[in-house]
Design a protein around this motif. Sequence first.
Motif, PDB file in Angstrom:
ATOM      1  N   SER A  51       0.830  -1.211   0.000  1.00  0.00           N
ATOM      2  CA  SER A  51       0.000   0.000   0.000  1.00  0.00           C
ATOM      3  C   SER A  51       0.859   1.252   0.000  1.00  0.00           C
ATOM      4  CB  SER A  51      -0.929  -0.010   1.215  1.00  0.00           C
ATOM      5  OG  SER A  51      -1.792  -1.131   1.183  1.00  0.00           O
ATOM      6  N   ALA A  52       1.922   1.255   0.831  1.00  0.00           N
ATOM      7  CA  ALA A  52       2.816   2.417   0.868  1.00  0.00           C
ATOM      8  C   ALA A  52       3.498   2.620  -0.484  1.00  0.00           C
ATOM      9  CB  ALA A  52       3.852   2.240   1.974  1.00  0.00           C
ATOM     10  N   PHE A  53       3.934   1.528  -1.098  1.00  0.00           N
ATOM     11  CA  PHE A  53       4.602   1.639  -2.399  1.00  0.00           C
ATOM     12  C   PHE A  53       3.657   2.201  -3.449  1.00  0.00           C
ATOM     13  CE2 PHE A  53       5.831  -0.102  -6.520  1.00  0.00           C
ATOM     14  CZ  PHE A  53       7.152   0.314  -6.591  1.00  0.00           C
ATOM     15  N   ALA A  63      11.718   4.250  -3.072  1.00  0.00           N
ATOM     16  CA  ALA A  63      12.759   3.333  -2.598  1.00  0.00           C
ATOM     17  C   ALA A  63      12.536   2.892  -1.158  1.00  0.00           C
ATOM     18  CB  ALA A  63      14.126   3.986  -2.735  1.00  0.00           C
ATOM     19  N   VAL A  64      11.784   3.682  -0.351  1.00  0.00           N
ATOM     20  CA  VAL A  64      11.613   3.317   1.063  1.00  0.00           C
ATOM     21  C   VAL A  64      10.936   1.948   1.214  1.00  0.00           C
ATOM     22  CG1 VAL A  64      10.576   3.999   3.252  1.00  0.00           C
ATOM     23  CG2 VAL A  64      11.616   5.731   1.764  1.00  0.00           C
ATOM     24  N   PRO A  65       9.780   1.703   0.558  1.00  0.00           N
ATOM     25  CA  PRO A  65       9.222   0.338   0.650  1.00  0.00           C
ATOM     26  C   PRO A  65      10.124  -0.710   0.016  1.00  0.00           C
ATOM     27  CG  PRO A  65       7.547   1.895  -0.090  1.00  0.00           C
ATOM     28  CD  PRO A  65       8.857   2.600  -0.164  1.00  0.00           C
ATOM     29  N   LEU A  66      10.861  -0.309  -1.049  1.00  0.00           N
ATOM     30  CA  LEU A  66      11.765  -1.273  -1.696  1.00  0.00           C
ATOM     31  C   LEU A  66      12.878  -1.710  -0.746  1.00  0.00           C
ATOM     32  CD1 LEU A  66      12.117   0.093  -5.345  1.00  0.00           C
ATOM     33  CD2 LEU A  66      10.643  -1.727  -4.473  1.00  0.00           C
ATOM     34  N   ILE A  67      13.321  -0.783   0.104  1.00  0.00           N
ATOM     35  CA  ILE A  67      14.368  -1.142   1.077  1.00  0.00           C
ATOM     36  C   ILE A  67      13.873  -2.261   1.994  1.00  0.00           C
ATOM     37  CG2 ILE A  67      15.620  -0.299   3.090  1.00  0.00           C
ATOM     38  CD1 ILE A  67      15.934   2.383   1.643  1.00  0.00           C
ATOM     39  N   TYR A  68      12.657  -2.144   2.516  1.00  0.00           N
ATOM     40  CA  TYR A  68      12.112  -3.187   3.383  1.00  0.00           C
ATOM     41  C   TYR A  68      11.916  -4.497   2.610  1.00  0.00           C
ATOM     42  CZ  TYR A  68      11.276  -0.152   7.371  1.00  0.00           C
ATOM     43  OH  TYR A  68      11.431   0.664   8.458  1.00  0.00           O
ATOM     44  N   SER A  69      11.490  -4.379   1.348  1.00  0.00           N
ATOM     45  CA  SER A  69      11.321  -5.588   0.546  1.00  0.00           C
ATOM     46  C   SER A  69      12.655  -6.305   0.355  1.00  0.00           C
ATOM     47  CB  SER A  69      10.710  -5.235  -0.815  1.00  0.00           C
ATOM     48  OG  SER A  69       9.424  -4.673  -0.663  1.00  0.00           O
TER      49      SER A  69
END
Length: 392
Positions: free
Chosen positions: A4-6, A84-90
């Motif tokens: 959802s954030a992404f 990139a923030v959600p991608l970092i967690y992924s």
Amino acid sequence: MLDSAFLLLLAAALTRYLTHHADSPLVPWVIGLSAALAVVQPTGSWLAHRHPPAPGRRRLWPLAVVVALWVVLVLLAPSFAWCAVPLIYSALRALPGKAAIPLVAALTVLVVVAQIRLPGGADATLVLLPPAVAALATGVFLFMARQAARQRALIADLVRTRRELAATERREGTLAERGRLAMEIHDTLAQGLSSQQMLLQAAERTWDTDPATARTHVRTAAEVAARNLAEARRFVHDLAPAELAQGRGLEQALRALAGRESAESGLPVRFHLDGAPVPLPTAAQAALLRIAQGALANVREHAGASAAAITLSFLGDQAVLDVADDGQGFDPAAGSSGGGRGYGLPAMRARLRQLGGTLTVESAPGEGTVVSAAIPLGQRTEQRTEQRSEQR
């Protein structure tokens, strides 16, 4: 939440781009790449939850596709950098720490470069903020991952400990039941077989010289065998003494035991009741009866006595069974069990310990023997009996 954030950041970046660059020839590419990311990212998450990879393996192609599309999109439109923030967690979730940290660092560098390329010049805050956010996100994620690993280890250890404890309790229960069955067999079937052996040996010795006496021994041995058969059937039913079945009390069972012993072995055995009888739990009655049988077997086989007596006394707070003989006696301090095979007295003590009772042996060489078994009366006996029944 990450998906959802992404998608929210992706929609915000696309809106900003279209607002400021509506006439750019790259708009179709930006919209196409944004649509592809909006499809690939949730699809990868759905596959990870619905069809997880085999243990020890990782499904990395969804993350690789998303990162590749995002890198191209950021090179075309720097405003998509904050996706990139959600991608970092992924990346931290999909990769081990040693591989995830370099990828996070590369994504952070690309975000900083994208911020520098934005129109209006480089802002120190926008340059320093991405590394700070990436470092904070990575630190929090790794800390939580370590805590989760510790919790999983603790849970696994707890489950393993509970299984080991359950296995230990089962083994202890099995050993206790084997010991109880050993005492039952020793005090009934083994003693009956011993009596049969003695009677048949006596019949064999007198078969030619005194046939009538030999036949009497054989008939008596047959009666002993019949009682042993009843005991064996009772074991199959509920392991209760056959003498106590059909409502017979301990007094009647001990009186019958004395008469039977006198008739079978030729050893005069008297029974005496002292005090007013008090109802005893079945377990207590069975224990005292088995102790009397075992003590008389010891007298018959080892004491060389000319007479024996069974006394059942009710002394207010306890029931006491005494089995006395005028035989050759022995020295209890020397470690003799008085039971030939060394199992008689230990078995009696084990029975009494289960009921909170005690066993006392008074004997001396040439002065006979008195075996005294005492069981407390009242609530304590009932509680111990109930606990023993629950353990079974």
